[in-house]
Design an enzyme around this catalytic site. Sequence first.
Site, PDB file in Angstrom:
ATOM      1  N   GLU A 254      -8.466  -4.480   9.142  1.00  0.00           N
ATOM      2  CA  GLU A 254      -7.146  -4.385   9.757  1.00  0.00           C
ATOM      3  C   GLU A 254      -7.203  -3.563  11.040  1.00  0.00           C
ATOM      4  O   GLU A 254      -6.621  -3.934  12.064  1.00  0.00           O
ATOM      5  CB  GLU A 254      -6.154  -3.756   8.776  1.00  0.00           C
ATOM      6  CG  GLU A 254      -4.751  -3.618   9.351  1.00  0.00           C
ATOM      7  CD  GLU A 254      -3.807  -2.841   8.452  1.00  0.00           C
ATOM      8  OE1 GLU A 254      -2.623  -2.718   8.814  1.00  0.00           O
ATOM      9  OE2 GLU A 254      -4.250  -2.341   7.400  1.00  0.00           O
TER      10      GLU A 254
ATOM     11  N   TYR B 199       0.833  -1.205   0.000  1.00  0.00           N
ATOM     12  CA  TYR B 199       0.000   0.000   0.000  1.00  0.00           C
ATOM     13  C   TYR B 199       0.868   1.256   0.000  1.00  0.00           C
ATOM     14  O   TYR B 199       0.884   2.025  -0.942  1.00  0.00           O
ATOM     15  CB  TYR B 199      -0.915   0.014   1.227  1.00  0.00           C
ATOM     16  CG  TYR B 199      -2.240  -0.680   1.072  1.00  0.00           C
ATOM     17  CD1 TYR B 199      -2.410  -1.724   0.171  1.00  0.00           C
ATOM     18  CD2 TYR B 199      -3.334  -0.314   1.851  1.00  0.00           C
ATOM     19  CE1 TYR B 199      -3.628  -2.363   0.039  1.00  0.00           C
ATOM     20  CE2 TYR B 199      -4.552  -0.946   1.723  1.00  0.00           C
ATOM     21  CZ  TYR B 199      -4.702  -1.979   0.821  1.00  0.00           C
ATOM     22  OH  TYR B 199      -5.907  -2.614   0.693  1.00  0.00           O
TER      23      TYR B 199
END
Length: 402
Positions: A244, A127
Amino acid sequence: MNLEFTPEEQAFREEVRAFIEENHPKHLEGMGNREDMSPEEMTAWHKILGKKGWSAPAWPVEYGGTGWTPTQRYIWSEENARVGTFMPLPFGVSMVGPVIYTFGNDEQKQRHLPGILSGDVWWCQGYSEPGAGSDLASLKTTAVRDGDHYVVNGQKTWTTLAQHADWGFFLVRTDTEAAKPQEGISFLLIDMKSPGVEVKPIKLLDGGHEVNETWLTDVRVPVENLVGEENKGWTYAKFLLAHERSGIAGVARSKRGVEKLRDIAASETLDGKPLIQDYDFARKMSQLEIDLAALEITELRTLANEQAGKGPGPESSILKIKGTEIQQRLTELTLEAVGTYGTPLYGNIANVPGDAGSNQYPVGPDHAQHAAATYFNMRKTSIYGGSNEIQRNIITKMILGL
């Protein structure tokens, strides 16, 4: 909310406790520091759970989940924290797995979910970039369509444990002309052994190698590795981050950490008295426990909502903020409790093998050896998964409507 455990739930706890006692490798108990573990040790418990069918309790049953209630999942996390097991790495089970079974096609589910459940396939996350961390939408790694492949070029950073990964899930820009930067992002699954993928270590202050920078140079990725629709990756990324952030809270582990801190404070002294009897230290301990109890109730509410079919929403940001702040306060108090034995020098010496005349040996009690290293390492928790400042913006927008 009823916080009393039923007889059935108590029986479930006994079942879980017995399974952990019989199956968890004894030499791995309490080993929560990745730097002390080999890749095989990090995946050992995951593989045992995979064979039992317990590696992904939060997954739907049809994809390999356990079908446990929120209370059972809570009990499961408590019992693992009690022993100090090294739980399955989150990149597969908690992050990309839910994205694949929610947005992926049947072929992707059949190909990737079994390896995630068994622990045989190691995943990493692509990411963040050097110029795109908290402002993730500004990422610049590109994926250009070329027939049946995307050609990917760019750089990712902080790719945790990518040096061991078989596969990675990456956010890439497939439309550089989109009106909004979020609208031109796609979600790709990339084989980390592909030509053009280069993983370079980022050495941390303690000398450890937990994170990396990942370079992608003309990496050819089959179009079939695109999850969902092209240019819809931002939607999938937000979904993943919500899962997450819920997991980052780490309530059960923090509860166990508080118990250990109490033991340390009872053994360390200040002005001739146990540290736990010091008013200022006891006050900070009590406030930490109060905040942790409130966070625990919030986590249970979130689990109950998920059981009712409601995915984690803005409450995941609350869990992330408070959970990481509590973790940091816990490591700060632990460092305070061990005093001079917690200086970084001692922590480094404890990890450096030496010879008879080198003075390279642990100094002080065992509970002090990793106090400094853990303190420094936990500084990152308020940043990864979306910085806490960003989470406050999310809460302001989604809850307060501002």
